[in-house]
Write an enzyme that holds these catalytic residues in place. Structure first.
Site, PDB file in Angstrom:
ATOM      1  N   GLU A  28      36.575  35.249  40.015  1.00 21.69           N
ATOM      2  CA  GLU A  28      35.942  33.711  40.313  1.00 21.69           C
ATOM      3  C   GLU A  28      36.752  32.431  39.674  1.00 21.69           C
ATOM      4  O   GLU A  28      36.871  31.327  40.344  1.00 21.69           O
ATOM      5  CB  GLU A  28      34.649  33.484  39.646  1.00 21.69           C
ATOM      6  N   GLY A  72      43.936  19.449  28.369  1.00 21.09           N
ATOM      7  CA  GLY A  72      44.215  20.742  28.727  1.00 21.09           C
ATOM      8  C   GLY A  72      43.990  21.357  30.267  1.00 21.09           C
ATOM      9  O   GLY A  72      43.636  22.395  30.400  1.00 21.09           O
ATOM     10  N   VAL A  74      41.880  29.052  27.695  1.00 21.36           N
ATOM     11  CA  VAL A  74      40.697  29.869  28.281  1.00 21.36           C
ATOM     12  C   VAL A  74      39.832  31.178  27.539  1.00 21.36           C
ATOM     13  O   VAL A  74      38.883  31.060  27.639  1.00 21.36           O
ATOM     14  CB  VAL A  74      41.126  30.339  29.792  1.00 21.36           C
ATOM     15  N   ASP A 101      50.513  25.567  42.282  1.00 21.52           N
ATOM     16  CA  ASP A 101      49.102  25.932  41.837  1.00 21.52           C
ATOM     17  C   ASP A 101      48.051  26.017  42.795  1.00 21.52           C
ATOM     18  O   ASP A 101      47.458  27.136  43.140  1.00 21.52           O
ATOM     19  CB  ASP A 101      48.675  25.121  40.603  1.00 21.52           C
ATOM     20  N   LYS A 116      46.123  29.053  45.119  1.00 23.92           N
ATOM     21  CA  LYS A 116      44.590  29.050  45.098  1.00 23.92           C
ATOM     22  C   LYS A 116      44.122  29.233  46.582  1.00 23.92           C
ATOM     23  O   LYS A 116      43.244  29.857  47.033  1.00 23.92           O
ATOM     24  CB  LYS A 116      43.985  27.968  44.416  1.00 23.92           C
TER      25      LYS A 116
HETATM   26  N1  HSE Z   1      46.410  23.498  36.358  1.00 20.58           N
HETATM   27  C1  HSE Z   1      45.172  23.951  36.889  1.00 20.58           C
HETATM   28  C2  HSE Z   1      44.495  22.496  37.529  1.00 20.58           C
HETATM   29  C3  HSE Z   1      44.196  24.556  35.881  1.00 20.58           C
HETATM   30  O1  HSE Z   1      45.053  21.594  37.146  1.00 20.58           O
HETATM   31  O2  HSE Z   1      43.732  22.446  38.243  1.00 20.58           O
HETATM   32  C4  HSE Z   1      43.204  25.269  36.802  1.00 20.58           C
HETATM   33  O3  HSE Z   1      43.688  26.099  37.640  1.00 20.58           O
END
Ligand code: HSE
Length: 412
Positions: free
Chosen positions: A124, A183, A12, A197, A201
């Protein structure tokens, strides 16, 4: 001229540097200032790279430089990111970040410091990569009372599930490797495939939607590692798709949140979201439904959101614009009372007896068959509370004709 610094030159961070240079002229115009990237912090060396001359290994150098007004933290992880971000805010520098772990854990506290200091803490890029969703929740949808947010919030798992659905026989590991090569995946892909993850979120979105701190550790979370080729085949047979959905929903005065693979039909707006794309469906009491769609992972989409925050932070130097997330913890309701249907697939050594058991235990179900083999029984239950269905599954599992329950996937 406004000086900024970028913490971390990974996927990033290098994207942020690239976007700042690629769109320099238009970004400066929109910020109303010339943006000067004064430092990039990283432990590594990058000889011959565009940041060679501005690379520093010393955070204190950035912290103590009064010219630096905005810092972009794109290192990921809790430490040292938390210490760096907090000390920068305390020092009066605005911070923008793509770090969902940091925001989910310390967002409320960091927003409070930013408010006290009359600066900004923006994130964001922490949800949905390049998709604008934090700003819409904070600014564009303030007329609404949001009662539900459901999203595909992880690009890696959506990429894997989409491939498994469209290209039969591809192994989970092969597709995961491809996502890592592109990536999309986290350094530790367990965070993606186990749903952690997406959990962080949805915790961030729920906290913003409901204005209180939703602790990600309270969110029921299930990943996709148990989803098999066969589940995909059953889903196809039923005309459904399997998606890892992250949801928070208000029912009466209580809120539940969960992350789990769900079967959805093609009427569901999220069923059309494939590959690395993410989408977030927001339901409000005035606007109805609105959906945000775009690339949820990857270097440049994520960098796009980080740079947007940098521009916004510069436009609002000395003026705090975002604070609707109190440190008060929200008690989530258990998902036990939430109603779902289930697709159940079980191994049996006597099909007729297992069928009788299904009818006796689950009542009205929709049986589904992939072939003529009678070693397996599959059916979709009607909707019932999670608690009721889990009890029934436990009873079903103990029936003499049932060898093993292979899958139990909720129908959204
Ligand atoms: N590893 C995360 C995904 C990256 O695959 O969405 C973005 O937060």
């Amino acid at each position: 001229m406004i000086s900024i610094a970028v913490l971390g030159y990974g996927t990033v961070g290098s994207g942020v540097v690239e976007v700042l240079s690629k769109n320099q002229e238009s970004i400066n115009k929109k910020a109303g200032e010339e943006i000067h990237l004064k430092y990039v912090l990283d432990l590594r060396e990058f000889p011959g790279s565009p940041i060679e001359d501005i690379l520093t290994h010393d955070f204190e150098q950035i912290l103590n430089d009064d010219e630096v007004k905005v810092i972009a933290e794109v290192m990921g992880g809790i430490e040292p990111a938390y210490t760096f971000v907090k000390s920068a805010l305390v020092k009066g520098k605005s911070v923008v970040t793509s770090n969902k772990e940091l925001v989910a854990k310390h967002g409320a506290e960091l927003l409070e410091i930013a408010k006290d200091k009359n600066i900004n803490f923006m994130f964001e890029a922490s949800v949905g990569g390049g998709i604008p969703i934090i700003r819409p929740l904070n600014q564009s949808l303030t007329a609404d009372e949001i009662y539900e947010i459901t999203g595909i919030l992880n690009g890696t798992t959506n990429f894997i599930l989409s491939k498994m659905m469209s290209e039969e026989g591809l192994s989970f590991d092969t597709v995961l490797k491809e996502a890592q090569d592109k990536g999309y995946a986290e350094r530790n892909p367990e965070a993606d495939v186990e749903g952690h993850d997406a959990c962080r979120k949805i915790a961030i979105l729920a906290s913003l939607a409901f204005g209180m701190h939703v602790d990600y550790e309270d969110i029921y979370t299930e990943g996709i590692t148990n989803i098999s080729d066969k589940d995909m085949a059953y889903a196809k047979k039923l005309g459904l798709d399997i998606k890892l959905l992250a949801t928070c929903k208000k029912i009466d005065d209580k809120v539940y949140a969960m992350v789990a693979p769900m079967l959805i039909d093609n009427e569901h707006p999220l069923s059309h979201v494939h590959g690395v794309f993410n989408a977030i469906l927001v339901k409000g009491n005035v606007i109805g439904e609105v959906m945000f769609y775009g690339k949820g992972a990857g270097k440049l989409p994520t960098a796009s959101a980080v740079v947007t925050d940098i521009v916004d932070a510069i436009k609002h130097l000395g003026r705090n614009i975002m604070s609707f997330w109190s440190t008060k913890k929200m008690e989530l309701m258990s998902i036990d009372e939430v109603k779902f249907g289930y697709l159940v697939v079980a191994k049996t050594d006597f099909f007729p007896a297992s069928k009788d058991s299904v009818l006796k235990i689950f009542g009205d179900v929709n049986f589904v068959k992939l072939n003529d083999y009678e070693e397996e029984i599959a059916f979709v239950t009607t909707k019932s509370s999670e608690k009721d269905l889990q009890n029934k599954l436990r009873i079903f599992e103990r029936q003499p004709s049932i060898l093993q329950i292979e899958s139990a996937i909720r129908v959204g």
